[in-house]
Design an enzyme around this catalytic site. Structure first.
Site, PDB file in Angstrom:
ATOM      1  N   HIS A   1       0.808  -1.219   0.000  1.00 49.76           N
ATOM      2  CA  HIS A   1       0.000   0.000   0.000  1.00 49.76           C
ATOM      3  C   HIS A   1       0.839   1.267   0.000  1.00 49.76           C
ATOM      4  O   HIS A   1       1.932   1.300   0.549  1.00 49.76           O
ATOM      5  CB  HIS A   1      -0.907   0.015   1.226  1.00 49.76           C
ATOM      6  CG  HIS A   1      -1.955  -1.052   1.186  1.00 49.76           C
ATOM      7  ND1 HIS A   1      -3.110  -0.907   0.464  1.00 49.76           N
ATOM      8  CD2 HIS A   1      -2.013  -2.269   1.781  1.00 49.76           C
ATOM      9  CE1 HIS A   1      -3.845  -1.998   0.621  1.00 49.76           C
ATOM     10  NE2 HIS A   1      -3.211  -2.841   1.404  1.00 49.76           N
TER      11      HIS A   1
ATOM     12  N   LYS B   1     -20.418  -0.017  -1.082  1.00 50.73           N
ATOM     13  CA  LYS B   1     -19.067  -0.078  -0.542  1.00 50.73           C
ATOM     14  C   LYS B   1     -18.042  -0.342  -1.637  1.00 50.73           C
ATOM     15  O   LYS B   1     -16.934   0.142  -1.609  1.00 50.73           O
ATOM     16  CB  LYS B   1     -19.006  -1.200   0.507  1.00 50.73           C
ATOM     17  CG  LYS B   1     -18.170  -0.846   1.702  1.00 50.73           C
ATOM     18  CD  LYS B   1     -18.438  -1.758   2.873  1.00 50.73           C
ATOM     19  CE  LYS B   1     -18.167  -3.191   2.536  1.00 50.73           C
ATOM     20  NZ  LYS B   1     -18.076  -4.035   3.758  1.00 50.73           N
TER      21      LYS B   1
ATOM     22  N   ILE C   1      -1.955  -7.264  13.587  1.00 53.76           N
ATOM     23  CA  ILE C   1      -1.277  -6.814  12.366  1.00 53.76           C
ATOM     24  C   ILE C   1      -2.104  -7.215  11.145  1.00 53.76           C
ATOM     25  O   ILE C   1      -1.781  -8.156  10.421  1.00 53.76           O
ATOM     26  CB  ILE C   1       0.148  -7.370  12.266  1.00 53.76           C
ATOM     27  CG1 ILE C   1       0.877  -7.271  13.591  1.00 53.76           C
ATOM     28  CG2 ILE C   1       0.922  -6.652  11.154  1.00 53.76           C
ATOM     29  CD1 ILE C   1       1.151  -5.869  14.081  1.00 53.76           C
TER      30      ILE C   1
ATOM     31  N   CYS D   1      -1.288 -26.350 -16.969  1.00 53.27           N
ATOM     32  CA  CYS D   1      -1.909 -25.027 -17.112  1.00 53.27           C
ATOM     33  C   CYS D   1      -0.943 -23.895 -16.737  1.00 53.27           C
ATOM     34  O   CYS D   1      -0.991 -22.831 -17.327  1.00 53.27           O
ATOM     35  CB  CYS D   1      -3.158 -24.928 -16.246  1.00 53.27           C
ATOM     36  SG  CYS D   1      -4.415 -26.157 -16.648  1.00 53.27           S
TER      37      CYS D   1
END
Lengths: 122, 498, 428
Positions: free
Chosen positions: B52, B253, B349, B416
């Site tokens: 972030h 939201k 956390i 795959c």
């Protein structure tokens, strides 16, 4: 008089058969669209037969199991007994497709044969 | 396996792994204990994988401080530990004019937190960056310092680096209680015996409240599980390159939609507080919530293209705000409590936990220094965790060279996702060995594709049994009690009862 | 084994589609036929389909899957077809170049004049049907369980529930029962049987395994291993009917909820796919939208009888061989144009001998150095002269053109290459 319902498996059509019984005797078969259906209905009512496929152990084989099948149909009521016989068997590789694994299994007159070649583990 | 250490870290999630990595820089015997069959099996491998920028946490909180401090550390860390990381930037997207002020508010919050490189975009600019964005988009906050990573690779890389530098990692080892000498913690009791140390660090994730209570610390602190459900989409059908955040408003939201470094798109998480800390089940209501919310940003999303789903339980704690006087009750606890010696306590956390992990690790070391621990730097500390080859990402030429070097890399096991036997074998014998199917899946991305292990499952079980030298009946998906096979086809007795 | 750089026909997959294609490609005149198989032996999915029902049309016999495959395997081996086992095709280009990966042969590049795609299907997964609940171990597709039970020799559970009344699910219900496991229930969301009624009779009815139509799974229970499933009835729109929930204890859930043609490689080759079938658009020869790439079997659409798969494979293989032979014939007609004395390069580099019959072909070239006197410019074959023309000078800065005319075609036909020499008349 008894009426029994069966789904015919002689071909993929799956006709819904009605088999009328007097005691152990088949009196009439309805719902079939061909002669195979009549034969099937009769057999199914009196002594149903099935093809059986399973596997046997092959400890030294490329794979640990060899697929096998009955070369011809056997009475449905004997399936579990035949499976027990198959479970008890051990086979040694190499095996060729159609090798007889159990001849005339439990006196049915039908052999249990190998479905494929199975080479030995190298 | 010795009994005496200098440092014991409880919990092998990304925070515990980072702490171990930071501590392994210094002289001292280091032990990390993890109760599951692999590291990172909790929230660390079930999150949105975002590094972030730091505009979201409340100014003054420890979350904000850690986030903003940690964000610039990621480039160097990714280079040293060789995990996938990309600074793509993230977007907070406003849909409809009424959401613009909310986005602006976030920008102001980011400025207060000290987040650099934020830019406001207008609707046209946002549309040009994301072709399928809701046509009602009115603008966006573009935080250029945001990034994405592979969170499990981060966790395993940090822990492996600690092991390379001498740390011991014990899996299937569950903390039960502390060992005391007066008011000093001198060790831990576990299901595999007692271990002694001078310091114990609590980074037990969703159970860190239970651990700290055993030390008599913060009896009023509790962690609730905040369930986050996710969908993963087929990369051939859905190609969202960006990280797209919604703004909560009367419009709804919204649910985050983001690309990942595996080139999939994921949608999620929602956030529902639940009682059961073991409840990682996906719910029908959650699935509906995810799709409705995601369509706010990308209206064309169709569940037909989803290939997998997963659930993460975030540890939401009720810690007071780091800066006194601010009315905020979900902040991190990172402290050396005064009531107990030899104990570093962490709790709650949750997001931005992954992002903050390196800064948290540094803070733990600093707190220990402040408490009198004299660290001596190792002369031969190696910051590098070497990368292992990933067949899927190689060119034809590179693959040929790899196969020539070790033919096991030629045998493709996961069709795959193009994962080879060589890779599987090297993870089984890695510094932190992968011993379950899911452990290999997290490390190699095997089994995550369209057929969802249809082709590879039987083969991986056979390879694991062979490489670990155990019977195939012992091979499990995620540890004891999740074995695959019950008996041989021809046995009639049940060989394996759980 | 020597692996060539170029094959006439390459077949991807050795199931019934691929084997039939390879056999009929070889019989159709293709000399070099290569079959690539990702498993450790030939036969494809038939090897684990040990039950009867195969070959009624092809052999007029009722055979189990492995024996059906064995017949084709034997014929393919007898024909001298090359096989690469335990080998994965990583990429196929529309130019028909293939990249292969295997432990035994390394990472290889192979070219094909024609390709037959025969990769079959994969199974629909739990995630695709979005069953809520935990994600414990014990949730498998029916095919994965079938491989364990029939080939590798393991039982992945004791107490089973099967979702989906497709043939694979019903077959496995019987198979598991034969091997001593308990199949509690088969649930089918539609109000009709998904597979053949014959299988309903012989797999479920014969063995007393209950089938519930209009039912599905509301959630899966169990964190590490399946402990139970919650079944629920549905209406015609597949909405759950409240109050009909039933918890069925079990340790394994098998999914038989559909097959999807496996077309990852087809996409890489640029083959156009039909969204309805999930497989390539094909013509009556099973050629796809990419010339020279054919497709046969379940990779095109899901078949019911393997006999029809073999028929499709045969047609595709025959057509692939025809395409390959035409390609080779065309390539054989090309001869190179070789720069000779004082010629630096010639464009075109090669020409189709047949094309000269239809019209002029201009050869354009440049010389290596200036020759400021009369020159001969001669085009000659290996043993014959085609044409000779004079020029007063030649220079590198000025392009030189020689035109071949249709009346030269007969002489050109005799040679395997054409060389152009430019030299001063004084040296002749």
């Amino acid at each position: 008089m008894e009426e029994r319902n069966y789904i015919c498996t002689a071909c993929p059509m799956g006709c819904k058969l009605i088999v009328r019984m007097e005691g152990e005797e088949v009196v009439k078969i309805l719902g079939n669209r061909c002669r195979k259906g009549e034969t099937f209905g009769r057999q199914e009512a009196i002594a149903p037969q099935r093809m059986l496929a399973s596997t046997v152990r092959v400890p030294n084989g490329f794979h640990p199991l060899l697929p096998v099948y009955t070369k011809g149909s056997i009475p449905k009521r004997k399936i579990m007994e035949v499976l027990e016989k198959i479970r008890a068997v051990e086979v040694t590789a190499p095996v060729k497709a159609e090798d007889v694994i159990i001849a005339n299994v439990i006196g049915t007159g039908v052999d249990v044969i190998a479905s494929r070649d199975m080479p030995a583990k190298n | 396996m010795q009994e005496k250490y200098d440092y014991i870290v409880i919990g092998g999630g990304v925070v515990g792994a980072m702490i171990a990595r930071w501590l392994s820089r210094y002289e001292g015997r280091l032990l990390l204990i993890e109760k599951e069959a692999d590291i990172g099996m909790g929230c660390s491998s079930a999150n949105t994988a975002i590094v972030h920028a730091g505009y979201d946490p409340l100014p003054g909180s420890l979350k904000a401080l850690m986030n903003v401090r940690a964000n610039p550390m990621w480039d160097q860390l990714a280079g040293e530990l060789n995990f996938p990381f990309e600074r793509r930037g993230d977007f907070v997207v406003a849909v409809g004019e009424e959401e613009l002020p909310l986005v602006d508010k976030l920008m102001q919050q980011g400025i207060k937190n000290g987040v650099p490189g934020m830019v406001m975009l207008d609707a046209g600019e946002m549309r040009s960056r994301e072709r399928d964005i809701n046509p009602d988009v009115s603008g966006a906050l573009w935080a250029t310092t945001g990034g994405i990573c592979d969170p499990f690779q981060v966790t395993v890389a940090a822990a492996e680096n600690a092991v390379i530098n001498g740390a011991t990692v014990l899996l299937n080892t569950k903390f039960e209680d502390f060992i005391w000498e007066g008011s000093r913690v001198i060790g831990v009791k576990t299901n595999r015996g007692d271990f002694f140390s001078r310091w114990v660090i609590n980074s037990a994730g969703i159970y860190s409240d239970a651990v700290m209570h055993k030390a008599g610390v913060r009896p009023e602190f509790f962690i609730k599980a905040r369930k986050g459900e996710y969908f993963i989409f087929d990369r051939a059908e859905v190609q969202i390159h960006n990280v797209l955040f919604p703004v909560p408003s009367s419009r709804g939201k919204g649910i985050l939609v983001t690309g990942t470094l595996h080139e999939n798109t994921i949608v999620g998480p929602n956030a529902n507080v639940i009682d059961d800390k073991e409840d990682t089940s996906m719910t029908k209501e959650g699935m509906d919530e995810l799709l409705d919310g995601a369509k706010k940003l990308i209206p064309s999303l169709n569940l037909r293209h989803s290939i997998a789903n997963f659930v993460g339980l975030r540890p939401m704690g009720n810690g007071p705000c780091y800066t006194p006087g601010i009315n905020y009750n979900n902040d991190y606890v990172i402290e050396v409590p005064s009531s107990v010696q030899g104990f570093v306590n962490l709790g709650g956390i949750e997001s931005p936990g992954l992002t903050s992990a390196p800064a948290i690790a540094q803070m733990v070391v600093d707190l220990m220094k402040d408490a009198g621990e004299e660290f001596v730097a190792k002369k031969d500390w190696d910051p590098i965790r070497p990368a292992r080859p990933r067949f899927a990402h190689m060119t034809h030429q590179e693959r040929r060279l790899l196969c020539d070097m070790d033919p096991r890399y030629g045998r493709v096991i996961c069709r795959c996702e193009n994962v080879t036997e060589g890779e599987i074998v090297s993870e089984i014998h890695a510094p932190i060995p992968a011993q379950t199917y899911d452990a290999i899946k997290r490390r190699t991305w095997l089994g995550t594709g369209r057929c969802q292990a249809g082709f590879d499952m039987t083969r991986v079980v056979a390879i694991l049994a062979r490489e670990l030298g155990v019977s195939p009946f012992e091979i499990s998906k995620r540890g004891d009690g999740s074995e695959y096979l019950y008996r041989t086809t021809k046995e009639t007795e049940v060989a394996n009862v759980n | 084994m020597l692996i060539k750089k170029q094959y006439d026909v390459v077949v991807i997959g050795s199931g019934p589609g691929g084997l039939a294609a390879a056999i009929d490609a070889k019989k159709g005149g293709a000399d070099d036929v290569l079959v690539i198989e990702r498993d450790v032996e030939l036969g494809g999915i038939l090897l684990q389909c040990i039950h009867n029902g195969f070959g009624l049309q092809t052999f007029k016999e009722d055979l189990p899957g492995p024996e059906y495959a064995q017949r084709f395997i034997n014929e393919a081996k007898a024909l001298g077809i090359t096989f690469l086992l335990d080998t994965m095709v990583m990429d196929v280009t529309s130019q028909r170049k293939l990249f292969l990966s295997s432990r035994d042969f390394g990472y290889l590049e192979v070219n094909a004049h024609a390709i037959v795609l025969a990769m079959g299907c994969r199974e629909r997964t739990r995630a695709q049907v979005r069953i809520p609940g935990f994600r414990p171990n014990g949730v498998f597709t029916a095919g994965t369980a079938q491989r364990w039970v029939n080939v590798e020799g393991y039982m992945p559970g004791n107490k089973f529930v099967i979702l989906g009344s497709g043939d694979i699910g019903m077959i496995m219900a019987r198979r598991l029962t034969f091997e001593g496991a308990h199949v509690e229930r088969v649930l089918e969301i539609q109000n009709y049987l998904s597979g053949l009624s014959r299988n309903y009779v012989q797999c479920l009815e014969d063995w007393g395994i209950p089938l519930q139509l209009n039912h599905t799974i509301k959630k899966i229970i169990g964190k590490n291993r399946v402990e139970a499933i919650e079944a629920v009835a549905v209406d015609e729109k597949w909405n759950f009917i409240p109050g009909t929930e039933e918890i069925i204890p079990c340790d394994t859930l098998l999914l038989s909820v559909g097959l999807i043609p496996e077309n990852e490689l087809s996409k890489k080759a640029g083959v156009a796919l039909d969204p309805v079938t999930g497989g390539p658009f094909v013509d009556e020869h099973f050629q796809t939208s990419v010339p020279g790439i054919f497709a046969a079997g379940n990779v095109v659409h899901v078949y019911d009888l393997v006999d029809y798969v073999s028929m499709a494979g045969s047609e595709a293989g025959r057509s692939a061989a025809e395409f390959a032979l035409a390609e080779k014939a065309r390539a054989a007609r090309y001869i190179p144009l070789v720069p000779g004395k004082n010629v630096r390069y010639i464009v075109p580099h090669k020409l189709d001998k047949k094309a000269l019959e239809k019209g002029d072909i201009s050869l354009q070239m440049r010389v290596t150095k200036p020759i400021e006197e009369d020159v001969w410019m001669e085009v000659r074959g290996e043993n014959n002269s085609i044409v000779r023309r004079s020029e007063r000078y030649v220079r590198p800065g000025e392009m030189v053109t020689i035109v071949l005319k249709p009346n030269m075609a007969a002489e050109v036909e005799k040679t395997g290459k054409l060389t152009v020499d430019i030299y001063p008349k004084s040296e002749a």
